[in-house]
Design an enzyme around this catalytic site. Sequence first.
Site, short mmCIF file in Angstrom:
data_model
loop_
_atom_site.label_atom_id
_atom_site.label_comp_id
_atom_site.label_asym_id
_atom_site.label_seq_id
_atom_site.Cartn_x
_atom_site.Cartn_y
_atom_site.Cartn_z
N SER A 113 0.84 -1.20 0.00
CA SER A 113 0.00 0.00 0.00
C SER A 113 0.88 1.25 0.00
CB SER A 113 -0.86 0.01 1.27
OG SER A 113 -1.50 1.26 1.44
N TYR B 17 -3.25 -0.87 10.49
CA TYR B 17 -3.22 -1.30 9.08
C TYR B 17 -1.88 -0.94 8.42
CZ TYR B 17 -4.48 -1.11 4.07
OH TYR B 17 -4.52 -1.25 2.70
P1 NAD Z 1 -11.76 -5.34 -1.01
O1 NAD Z 1 -12.67 -5.14 0.15
O2 NAD Z 1 -12.38 -5.56 -2.33
O3 NAD Z 1 -10.80 -6.57 -0.76
C1 NAD Z 1 -10.41 -7.01 0.51
C2 NAD Z 1 -10.79 -8.47 0.61
O4 NAD Z 1 -10.19 -9.03 1.76
C3 NAD Z 1 -12.29 -8.71 0.79
O5 NAD Z 1 -12.96 -8.81 -0.45
C4 NAD Z 1 -12.31 -10.04 1.53
O6 NAD Z 1 -12.60 -11.09 0.65
C5 NAD Z 1 -10.88 -10.22 2.02
N1 NAD Z 1 -10.84 -10.53 3.46
C6 NAD Z 1 -10.73 -9.66 4.50
N2 NAD Z 1 -10.74 -10.35 5.66
C7 NAD Z 1 -10.87 -11.65 5.34
C8 NAD Z 1 -10.93 -12.86 6.10
N3 NAD Z 1 -10.86 -12.86 7.44
N4 NAD Z 1 -11.10 -14.03 5.42
C9 NAD Z 1 -11.16 -14.06 4.08
N5 NAD Z 1 -11.09 -12.96 3.31
C10 NAD Z 1 -10.94 -11.78 3.94
O7 NAD Z 1 -10.78 -4.09 -1.02
P2 NAD Z 1 -9.44 -3.78 -1.86
O8 NAD Z 1 -9.19 -2.35 -1.61
O9 NAD Z 1 -9.53 -4.28 -3.22
O10 NAD Z 1 -8.34 -4.58 -1.06
C11 NAD Z 1 -7.43 -5.45 -1.68
C12 NAD Z 1 -6.03 -5.17 -1.20
O11 NAD Z 1 -5.64 -3.87 -1.65
C13 NAD Z 1 -5.84 -5.16 0.31
O12 NAD Z 1 -4.62 -5.80 0.63
C14 NAD Z 1 -5.72 -3.70 0.64
O13 NAD Z 1 -4.99 -3.46 1.81
C15 NAD Z 1 -4.99 -3.23 -0.59
N6 NAD Z 1 -5.01 -1.79 -0.79
C16 NAD Z 1 -6.15 -1.13 -1.11
C17 NAD Z 1 -6.13 0.23 -1.29
C18 NAD Z 1 -7.36 1.01 -1.65
O14 NAD Z 1 -7.28 2.25 -1.71
N7 NAD Z 1 -8.48 0.36 -1.90
C19 NAD Z 1 -4.93 0.94 -1.14
C20 NAD Z 1 -3.78 0.24 -0.81
C21 NAD Z 1 -3.83 -1.12 -0.64
#
Ligand code: NAD
Length: 342
Positions: free
Chosen positions: A216, A229
């Site tokens: 991230s 986080y």
């Molecule tokens: P998202 O909500 O679509 O994806 C996160 C997923 O984590 C969920 O869909 C869920 O299936 C899974 N998850 C969480 N806890 C769980 C558990 N206990 N068991 C099984 N599955 C679980 O959101 P996203 O933003 O696409 O996140 C994907 C990745 O991107 C993450 O690692 C997040 O930290 C990272 N990220 C996102 C952003 C942003 O701005 N959206 C920025 C930096 C990093």
Amino acid sequence: MTDDTTRRDVMKAAAATGALAAAAPAFAQGAMPPVDPQTKYTSTPFPEQKQKWPALQREMKPVPDCGEASYRGSGRLTGRKALVTGGDSGIGRAAVIAFAREGADVAINYFPTEEPDAQDVARLLRGEGRKVVLIPGDLTDAAFCRDLIARANRELGGLDILVNNAAYQQSKESIAEITDEQFDRTMKTNLYAMFRLTKAALPLMKPGAAIINTASVNSVNPGEELLDYATTKAGIAIFTKALAKQVAKQGIRVNAVAPGPIWTPLQVAGGQLPGKMAEFGQDTPLGRAGQPAELAGLYVSLADPGNSFTSGSIFGANGGTASKLAPSRIFKQILNAPQPLG
Ligand code: NAD
Ligand code: MG
């Protein structure tokens, strides 16, 4: 499989399932024309919204773009077997769609209450003739992590690509508001699960396999409201670099993508402080939040055996946020990234 063959097959499968209307624009297009990244997606502030964790993508307003109608493959991952955690929605879903359209068979893990989102992506890709295996379960459970790898390996007939992408993110203004339960869940989801899944997967992987973690912008530039986080995201960056050194001798590459800010369910399930949705992504140099589809190419590239000399690196996708920060020595040391992250 040639590009034309892929396209014909996809069109045939899509027509058979009635998915043609959604799929047609993606496969009718030629090479992608130059596009202004400032206006490629909306910069209109997002409406305030909150869903119960873990939130469903299909209920977001607007619904994020994971490349459903736009990602076009060219056989870069033909015959590969990939497991993507959090593949039901957001960035993970964009990787799943891209991997499948590049010719990979894909297993998707997600939290059981996300079944509707998982079914949406499975229906789309199965309609295009791709193999999609759904394995719901809670990643904070150590036994489930081991079982997930065993099942993905068995049902796909091997494991070439592991994407550790699932994460838990809850914004809290002060450390005083972070309970032991939240801290524990953030660590277990973001760090322990990555460790357990990777440990179980490595003995099954052959030379040429790839592990891709999701870091991230918070890995190096933590949001003050994301104390727990951001701590895990810094850990993911270092884990990626250390593991890459360790498993190079097995012929396995390890890299990470470092996104932010991207419009996904994470943000509407407690990821942002209340009242802040309209500000989300507005302060990037590109003037908007990113969409998951804009990251798909990075995941494909890191899985692609053609990038065989790329390991231990972290690739940003942050709308230019990093360019606003003065590069520091620690930043350069932590991130051996061709494209610096924020
Ligand atoms: P998202 O909500 O679509 O994806 C996160 C997923 O984590 C969920 O869909 C869920 O299936 C899974 N998850 C969480 N806890 C769980 C558990 N206990 N068991 C099984 N599955 C679980 O959101 P996203 O933003 O696409 O996140 C994907 C990745 O991107 C993450 O690692 C997040 O930290 C990272 N990220 C996102 C952003 C942003 O701005 N959206 C920025 C930096 C990093
Ligand atoms: Mg989800």
